[in-house]
Design a protein around this motif. Structure first.
Motif, PDB file in Angstrom:
ATOM      1  N   ALA A  76       0.835  -1.208   0.000  1.00  0.00           N
ATOM      2  CA  ALA A  76       0.000   0.000   0.000  1.00  0.00           C
ATOM      3  C   ALA A  76       0.865   1.252   0.000  1.00  0.00           C
ATOM      4  O   ALA A  76       0.549   2.244  -0.692  1.00  0.00           O
ATOM      5  N   LEU A  77       1.967   1.233   0.751  1.00  0.00           N
ATOM      6  CA  LEU A  77       2.865   2.394   0.799  1.00  0.00           C
ATOM      7  C   LEU A  77       3.484   2.650  -0.572  1.00  0.00           C
ATOM      8  O   LEU A  77       3.546   3.807  -1.024  1.00  0.00           O
ATOM      9  N   TYR A  78       3.937   1.598  -1.233  1.00  0.00           N
ATOM     10  CA  TYR A  78       4.513   1.763  -2.572  1.00  0.00           C
ATOM     11  C   TYR A  78       3.462   2.320  -3.538  1.00  0.00           C
ATOM     12  O   TYR A  78       3.751   3.204  -4.346  1.00  0.00           O
ATOM     13  N   THR A  79       2.238   1.814  -3.460  1.00  0.00           N
ATOM     14  CA  THR A  79       1.171   2.287  -4.347  1.00  0.00           C
ATOM     15  C   THR A  79       0.898   3.773  -4.139  1.00  0.00           C
ATOM     16  O   THR A  79       0.717   4.523  -5.103  1.00  0.00           O
ATOM     17  N   ASP A  80       0.875   4.210  -2.890  1.00  0.00           N
ATOM     18  CA  ASP A  80       0.640   5.631  -2.606  1.00  0.00           C
ATOM     19  C   ASP A  80       1.786   6.504  -3.114  1.00  0.00           C
ATOM     20  O   ASP A  80       1.563   7.570  -3.695  1.00  0.00           O
ATOM     21  N   LEU A  81       3.028   6.067  -2.896  1.00  0.00           N
ATOM     22  CA  LEU A  81       4.177   6.888  -3.270  1.00  0.00           C
ATOM     23  C   LEU A  81       4.377   6.975  -4.774  1.00  0.00           C
ATOM     24  O   LEU A  81       5.032   7.903  -5.256  1.00  0.00           O
ATOM     25  N   THR A  82       3.805   6.030  -5.524  1.00  0.00           N
ATOM     26  CA  THR A  82       3.929   6.066  -6.988  1.00  0.00           C
ATOM     27  C   THR A  82       2.670   6.627  -7.649  1.00  0.00           C
ATOM     28  O   THR A  82       2.568   6.617  -8.879  1.00  0.00           O
ATOM     29  N   ARG A  83       1.756   7.117  -6.839  1.00  0.00           N
ATOM     30  CA  ARG A  83       0.522   7.682  -7.388  1.00  0.00           C
ATOM     31  C   ARG A  83       0.805   9.053  -7.989  1.00  0.00           C
ATOM     32  O   ARG A  83       1.631   9.820  -7.485  1.00  0.00           O
ATOM     33  N   ASP A  84       0.113   9.370  -9.076  1.00  0.00           N
ATOM     34  CA  ASP A  84       0.283  10.677  -9.713  1.00  0.00           C
ATOM     35  C   ASP A  84      -0.137  11.783  -8.755  1.00  0.00           C
ATOM     36  O   ASP A  84      -1.196  11.718  -8.127  1.00  0.00           O
ATOM     37  N   GLY A  85       0.699  12.822  -8.661  1.00  0.00           N
ATOM     38  CA  GLY A  85       0.360  13.973  -7.843  1.00  0.00           C
ATOM     39  C   GLY A  85       0.672  13.826  -6.378  1.00  0.00           C
ATOM     40  O   GLY A  85       0.319  14.713  -5.591  1.00  0.00           O
ATOM     41  N   VAL A  86       1.320  12.737  -5.955  1.00  0.00           N
ATOM     42  CA  VAL A  86       1.630  12.563  -4.549  1.00  0.00           C
ATOM     43  C   VAL A  86       2.704  13.568  -4.127  1.00  0.00           C
ATOM     44  O   VAL A  86       3.632  13.870  -4.875  1.00  0.00           O
ATOM     45  N   SER A  87       2.562  14.074  -2.923  1.00  0.00           N
ATOM     46  CA  SER A  87       3.541  15.033  -2.399  1.00  0.00           C
ATOM     47  C   SER A  87       3.753  14.739  -0.917  1.00  0.00           C
ATOM     48  O   SER A  87       2.797  14.689  -0.140  1.00  0.00           O
ATOM     49  N   VAL A  88       5.014  14.539  -0.548  1.00  0.00           N
ATOM     50  CA  VAL A  88       5.359  14.264   0.850  1.00  0.00           C
ATOM     51  C   VAL A  88       6.182  15.406   1.436  1.00  0.00           C
ATOM     52  O   VAL A  88       6.887  15.238   2.442  1.00  0.00           O
ATOM     53  N   THR A  89       6.104  16.546   0.798  1.00  0.00           N
ATOM     54  CA  THR A  89       6.821  17.721   1.302  1.00  0.00           C
ATOM     55  C   THR A  89       6.306  18.078   2.696  1.00  0.00           C
ATOM     56  O   THR A  89       5.094  18.126   2.934  1.00  0.00           O
ATOM     57  N   GLY A  90       7.237  18.327   3.586  1.00  0.00           N
ATOM     58  CA  GLY A  90       6.872  18.687   4.945  1.00  0.00           C
ATOM     59  C   GLY A  90       6.656  17.506   5.855  1.00  0.00           C
ATOM     60  O   GLY A  90       6.252  17.679   7.002  1.00  0.00           O
ATOM     61  N   THR A  91       6.913  16.284   5.360  1.00  0.00           N
ATOM     62  CA  THR A  91       6.771  15.091   6.193  1.00  0.00           C
ATOM     63  C   THR A  91       8.151  14.693   6.735  1.00  0.00           C
ATOM     64  O   THR A  91       9.112  15.465   6.680  1.00  0.00           O
ATOM     65  N   THR A  92       8.276  13.491   7.202  1.00  0.00           N
ATOM     66  CA  THR A  92       9.529  13.026   7.812  1.00  0.00           C
ATOM     67  C   THR A  92      10.591  12.789   6.754  1.00  0.00           C
ATOM     68  O   THR A  92      10.283  12.458   5.605  1.00  0.00           O
ATOM     69  N   PRO A  93      11.881  12.912   7.127  1.00  0.00           N
ATOM     70  CA  PRO A  93      12.965  12.612   6.182  1.00  0.00           C
ATOM     71  C   PRO A  93      12.911  11.178   5.675  1.00  0.00           C
ATOM     72  O   PRO A  93      13.245  10.902   4.513  1.00  0.00           O
ATOM     73  N   ARG A  94      12.506  10.272   6.548  1.00  0.00           N
ATOM     74  CA  ARG A  94      12.416   8.870   6.139  1.00  0.00           C
ATOM     75  C   ARG A  94      11.437   8.706   4.981  1.00  0.00           C
ATOM     76  O   ARG A  94      11.728   8.009   4.003  1.00  0.00           O
ATOM     77  N   LEU A  95      10.281   9.337   5.090  1.00  0.00           N
ATOM     78  CA  LEU A  95       9.269   9.226   4.044  1.00  0.00           C
ATOM     79  C   LEU A  95       9.706   9.958   2.774  1.00  0.00           C
ATOM     80  O   LEU A  95       9.472   9.475   1.660  1.00  0.00           O
ATOM     81  N   GLN A  96      10.378  11.074   2.923  1.00  0.00           N
ATOM     82  CA  GLN A  96      10.865  11.801   1.744  1.00  0.00           C
ATOM     83  C   GLN A  96      11.940  10.996   1.026  1.00  0.00           C
ATOM     84  O   GLN A  96      11.997  10.986  -0.203  1.00  0.00           O
ATOM     85  N   GLN A  97      12.768  10.317   1.793  1.00  0.00           N
ATOM     86  CA  GLN A  97      13.783   9.462   1.184  1.00  0.00           C
ATOM     87  C   GLN A  97      13.139   8.329   0.388  1.00  0.00           C
ATOM     88  O   GLN A  97      13.543   8.024  -0.733  1.00  0.00           O
ATOM     89  N   ALA A  98      12.094   7.709   0.978  1.00  0.00           N
ATOM     90  CA  ALA A  98      11.410   6.616   0.294  1.00  0.00           C
ATOM     91  C   ALA A  98      10.722   7.108  -0.972  1.00  0.00           C
ATOM     92  O   ALA A  98      10.745   6.439  -2.013  1.00  0.00           O
ATOM     93  N   ALA A  99      10.111   8.302  -0.903  1.00  0.00           N
ATOM     94  CA  ALA A  99       9.425   8.846  -2.077  1.00  0.00           C
ATOM     95  C   ALA A  99      10.400   9.097  -3.223  1.00  0.00           C
ATOM     96  O   ALA A  99      10.052   8.941  -4.401  1.00  0.00           O
ATOM     97  N   GLY A 100      11.646   9.485  -2.895  1.00  0.00           N
ATOM     98  CA  GLY A 100      12.615   9.725  -3.952  1.00  0.00           C
ATOM     99  C   GLY A 100      13.197   8.453  -4.524  1.00  0.00           C
ATOM    100  O   GLY A 100      13.777   8.481  -5.629  1.00  0.00           O
ATOM    101  N   ALA A 101      13.073   7.339  -3.803  1.00  0.00           N
ATOM    102  CA  ALA A 101      13.711   6.093  -4.251  1.00  0.00           C
ATOM    103  C   ALA A 101      12.753   5.109  -4.912  1.00  0.00           C
ATOM    104  O   ALA A 101      13.192   4.195  -5.624  1.00  0.00           O
TER     105      ALA A 101
END
Length: 525
Positions: free
Chosen positions: A212-237
């Motif tokens: 579910a986490l992978y599906t959310d992070l690869t969804r069009d228009g997702v933005s994790v700006t202002g969240t934890t560094p861990r989540l921002q790192q995952a979103a970039g990878a």
């Protein structure tokens, strides 16, 4: 002498009538009437409550069950919205996001043991889905989705810690950015707390959560700006992650999942309310392309409804023909003799219904008493014994015997009230015995016939024990199918729909009877 009410004059004009206590008479009478109505309501309140609980409430529940279909939406909350957007004509199978949502829903349903109930519900519409869901439920926990788990934990080992997930979803910003993951985590945490009494922060993080986490992070228009560094790192990878085809996982679990009709059936029956049960009850079916007639060899309910009405009318007519002479004799014999014969009429009530029906099964069979007597009298050849059981004839005979007292009693009670002097007067005016009976006596006995007919018809149309025992395949009623769906197949929706249609048919016939004969003419004496 005390005056109870008197007019009061005001400015020379007569005032309103007053009661003895000085209040206006009209108001006093209205208050007395309200008290009288309240006392009457309190007297009938227990009976009214009993009727509401034992009659109205079950009928309302039956009508609700005949259209209720919430199990699909409640078991597959992530799949249903996506599946409704799928155009089954444009593609044979749904896109990958639908399969991902279906995987998450099925894992959680399997944990709660709801997937078998869902399979049973859908199996009513497409044979084989019950076993398909059961087999896949055993395999879904072993899907090769740990690929996502390994890749997330390789980025940051703290992803394996459930406390990380608990803290993450306490942040509303993260919940808004990861809606699918947040809903999946909430459902998983609720299951752990409610069903297993465990602490979500101390349990292992399951593979479907990472999916579910992978599906959310690869969804069009997702933005994790202002969240934890861990989540921002995952979103970039996640763009470089190795992917897994969930649809291929379902296909590996069972080839039937790539049959387009499976997902089309789920899509068709995903709304919370459906007309499918009523359509099945009239030999129709709800398909992705609309309402269609069932195959010729599958149309059974229309035949059963026609057979039920025909046999109920036949049984009612048989009871009238057999019961009228008996009631006439009882009404015209001396009271002492008629009371003695009335015991014989009431005697079947003292015997178990099952015993009476079983006795007819013994008497009507080919080696039974009636056939033996016919062979002994030479009326029937021993090699050509009559087949009187497991057919409509056996059902009509047995049910006529069982319901005959319900016809005799209303007719007898009405005939007792007919003065014998009417017939003597008719004969003294030159009428023959037949004319006196047909023109004078019979019209006065019609209310008893009407009461007995309604009673016998209503009882016979809902009978299922006797037709089940002596009816075979051609003498059963629609009530037998209702009992089968309620107690054996557990298809309560179809059973409720059949019951609702039967109720509507009875009310329609009752209305027609009222228009033709008049319910006011029905008497019990």
């Amino acid at each position: 002498m005390t005056q109870s009410a008197s007019p009061q004059a005001t400015n020379g004009k007569p005032g309103p009538m007053l009661a003895a206590d000085g209040t206006p008479l009209k108001r006093s009478l209205a208050r007395a009437l309200r008290r009288q109505k309240m006392r009457a309501l309190l007297l009938i309140a227990p009976l009214l409550l009993f009727v509401l609980i034992t009659f109205i409430a079950p009928i309302a529940d039956m009508l609700f069950r005949s259209v209720e279909n919430q199990i699909v939406e409640e078991t597959l909350p992530e799949t249903v919205p996506l599946l409704q957007q799928w155009d089954h004509d444009a593609s044979e199978l749904p896109p990958e996001p639908v399969w991902t949502a279906f995987y998450i829903d099925l894992v959680l349903a399997e944990e709660r043991k709801l997937h078998t109930r869902l399979g049973s519900r859908l199996n009513y519409e497409m044979t084989g889905l019950s076993s398909l869901f059961r087999r896949t439920g055993r395999a879904v926990g072993r899907f090769d989705t740990d690929t996502y788990t390994d890749q997330f934990t390789a980025l940051d080992p703290t992803w394996e810690d459930a406390a990380t997930w608990v803290a993450m979803f306490e942040d509303d910003t993260i919940r808004e950015a990861l809606p699918l993951t947040a809903r999946t985590w909430d459902r998983w945490a609720d299951y752990l707390v409610t069903d297993k009494n465990d602490n979500p922060a101390e349990e292992d993080v399951e593979d479907f959560l990472f999916t579910a986490l992978y599906t959310d992070l690869t969804r069009d228009g997702v933005s994790v700006t202002g969240t934890t560094p861990r989540l921002q790192q995952a979103a970039g990878a996640v763009g470089d992650f190795e992917t897994v085809s969930i649809m291929a996982q379902f296909e590996d679990a069972d080839d039937d999942w790539v049959n387009p009709e499976v997902m089309r059936t789920i899509q068709t029956y995903s709304p919370p309310y459906t007309s499918g049960y009523f359509l099945n009850a009239v030999d129709m079916q709800l398909t992705p392309d609309g309402v269609e007639a069932r195959e010729e060899n599958q149309r059974i309910y229309g035949l059963l409804f026609k057979r039920t009405i025909f046999m109920s009318l036949t049984i009612t007519l048989s009871c009238i023909l057999l019961g009228y002479p008996v009631a006439w004799i009882l009404a015209n014999l001396p009271m002492r003799t008629s009371n003695l014969l009335m015991i014989l009429v009431l005697l079947p009530f003292w015997t178990s219904l099952l015993v009476r029906t079983s006795a007819w099964k013994v008497m009507l069979q080919q080696q039974g008493v009636i056939n033996d007597v016919l062979v002994w009298l030479g009326l029937v050849n021993d090699a050509d014994r009559l087949v009187m059981i497991n057919n409509q004839f056996g059902t009509i005979v047995a049910m006529t015997h069982i319901l005959l007292p319900f016809m005799i009693l209303p007719m007898y009670s009405v005939m007792q009230t007919i003065p014998p002097s009417y017939l003597r007067a008719a004969k003294s005016l030159g009428a023959t015995n037949w004319t006196a009976f047909w023109r004078v006596y019979f019209p006065q006995s019609v209310p008893g016939i009407g009461a007995g007919s309604i009673l016998v018809f209503i009882l016979s149309i809902g009978y299922y024990i006797t037709p089940e025992i002596v009816g075979g395949t051609t003498g059963t009623f629609i009530s037998n199918r209702i009992a089968y769906h309620i107690s054996s197949s557990l298809n309560w929706g179809l059973g409720a729909a059949l019951g609702a249609i039967l109720l509507a048919v009875v009310l329609l016939l009752y209305w027609a009877y009222d228009k033709i004969v008049g319910i006011d003419n029905v008497k019990l004496g």
